[in-house]
Design a protein around this motif. Structure first.
Motif, PDB file in Angstrom:
ATOM      1  N   PRO A  48      36.296  42.275  39.747  1.00  0.00           N
ATOM      2  CA  PRO A  48      36.325  41.025  40.520  1.00  0.00           C
ATOM      3  C   PRO A  48      37.677  40.759  41.188  1.00  0.00           C
ATOM      4  O   PRO A  48      37.725  40.339  42.349  1.00  0.00           O
ATOM      5  CB  PRO A  48      36.000  39.962  39.468  1.00  0.00           C
ATOM      6  N   LYS A  49      38.777  41.011  40.470  1.00  0.00           N
ATOM      7  CA  LYS A  49      40.106  40.806  41.058  1.00  0.00           C
ATOM      8  C   LYS A  49      40.371  41.824  42.154  1.00  0.00           C
ATOM      9  O   LYS A  49      40.977  41.501  43.184  1.00  0.00           O
ATOM     10  CB  LYS A  49      41.176  40.909  39.969  1.00  0.00           C
ATOM     11  N   LEU A  50      39.922  43.054  41.949  1.00  0.00           N
ATOM     12  CA  LEU A  50      40.061  44.089  42.973  1.00  0.00           C
ATOM     13  C   LEU A  50      39.319  43.693  44.237  1.00  0.00           C
ATOM     14  O   LEU A  50      39.822  43.861  45.355  1.00  0.00           O
ATOM     15  CB  LEU A  50      39.529  45.428  42.433  1.00  0.00           C
ATOM     16  N   LEU A  51      38.124  43.133  44.079  1.00  0.00           N
ATOM     17  CA  LEU A  51      37.318  42.702  45.225  1.00  0.00           C
ATOM     18  C   LEU A  51      37.994  41.551  45.968  1.00  0.00           C
ATOM     19  O   LEU A  51      38.092  41.568  47.204  1.00  0.00           O
ATOM     20  CB  LEU A  51      35.923  42.274  44.757  1.00  0.00           C
ATOM     21  N   SER A  52      38.455  40.542  45.241  1.00  0.00           N
ATOM     22  CA  SER A  52      39.079  39.385  45.898  1.00  0.00           C
ATOM     23  C   SER A  52      40.372  39.764  46.602  1.00  0.00           C
ATOM     24  O   SER A  52      40.659  39.288  47.709  1.00  0.00           O
ATOM     25  CB  SER A  52      39.329  38.272  44.879  1.00  0.00           C
TER      26      SER A  52
END
Length: 310
Positions: free
Chosen positions: A79-83
């Motif tokens: 999720p952090k990689l995506l954001s």
């Protein structure tokens, strides 16, 4: 000699996988699809286990727990990689970084021992079939899972506390998530003692779980070779192939990052290896355990048919 200009870090800036905007947009689409498929695939295995009485055996109980662990693992970083793929300011708060590192090492440590437990399950089924139900009863399985999580939690607590008591001279982390080696690079003090601790503890966790897995498979192969019929040998070994594939992917990528000689920089190859065990391995799990497993494949097909009827 390290720069001693210590700063109070409020947040860390993650380098991400690429600095190119167009490539980041492409990576966002790829990793979003990977994340969705990973979650759906592993959730499907858990639901199939719950709703299929024929899967209520120790092997599938361990597999369902392994799938849950994979969901946790990929959700720690993806999720952090995506954001961050959609913004130029790829930041994470100090405590967010602490939490991400702790969870990542917790899940990794637990995965090592759950993989070893799954190997022990196959050893018990193939080498000691008459005692299998007594050895791998429900209480034993729950205890083995609990011990796996406890070891992961203790190992993670040690590494996280040692890392975040270091003074930092900056907040630029050359990685796409908070991990120990790139954080060592921005510490204001010599981290040699921390690196030795990392190497020893990681080595103990990796090698002890790998030894348990290896011993199980040496005995499994020895027993299989004693089976007189080719069909019998093939059937016995087929129950182990999926697990061996998971072990190979996970151990190979972990060892390539953490149990190698120290380098001056956290390289792009290290980032790729990290993607293998934090993102790709959880994605492969549902495919590995469903394609070659007739019982799981049948349960998933029934589950899919039931969804279509709704």
């Amino acid at each position: 000699m390290k720069n001693l200009n210590k700063t109070t870090v409020q947040e860390f800036i993650l380098a991400g996988l690429s600095e190119k905007t167009n490539l980041n947009l492409f990576l966002f689409v790829v990793f979003l699809l990977v994340y969705i498929v990973t979650i759906l695939g592993n959730v499907s295995i858990i639901i199939a286990y719950i709703h299929s009485p024929n899967l209520h055996t120790p092997m599938y109980f361990l597999l369902a727990n392994f799938s849950f662990l994979e969901i946790c693992y990929v959700s720690d970083t993806c999720p952090k990689l995506l954001s961050n793929s959609l913004t130029d300011h790829k930041s994470i708060s100090f405590y967010g970084c602490v939490s991400q590192m702790y969870c990542g090492w917790l899940f990794a440590g637990a995965e090592f021992y759950i993989l070893a437990t799954m190997a022990y399950d196959r050893y018990s089924a193939i080498c000691r079939p008459l005692l299998y139900n007594m050895i791998m009863n429900k209480v034993s399985c729950i205890k083995l899972i609990g011990v796996s999580w406890a070891i992961g939690a203790l190992n993670s607590a040690i590494h996280t506390s040692l890392t975040f008591t270091l003074p930092f001279c900056g907040n630029q982390v050359n990685h796409y998530y908070c991990d120990i080696p790139p954080l060592f690079k921005i510490a204001c003090v010599d981290t040699k003692a921390n690196e030795i601790t990392l190497f020893i503890l990681s080595g103990c966790v990796t090698l002890s779980s790998f030894t348990l897995t290896l011993v199980s498979y040496v005995k499994i192969i020895s027993t299989i070779l004693k089976i007189k019929t080719v069909t019998g040998r093939r059937k016995a070994f087929s129950t182990c192939t999926s697990h061996l594939m998971s072990v190979s992917v996970f151990y190979g990528s972990i060892i390539s990052v953490y149990l190698k000689p120290k380098s001056k920089n956290y390289t792009e190859q290290d980032k790729v290896a990290s993607v293998l065990y934090t993102v790709i391995a959880p994605l492969l799990n549902p495919f590995i355990y469903s394609i070659r497993n007739k019982e799981m494949k049948g349960a998933l097909q029934k589950l899919l048919y039931g969804v279509k009827k709704l």
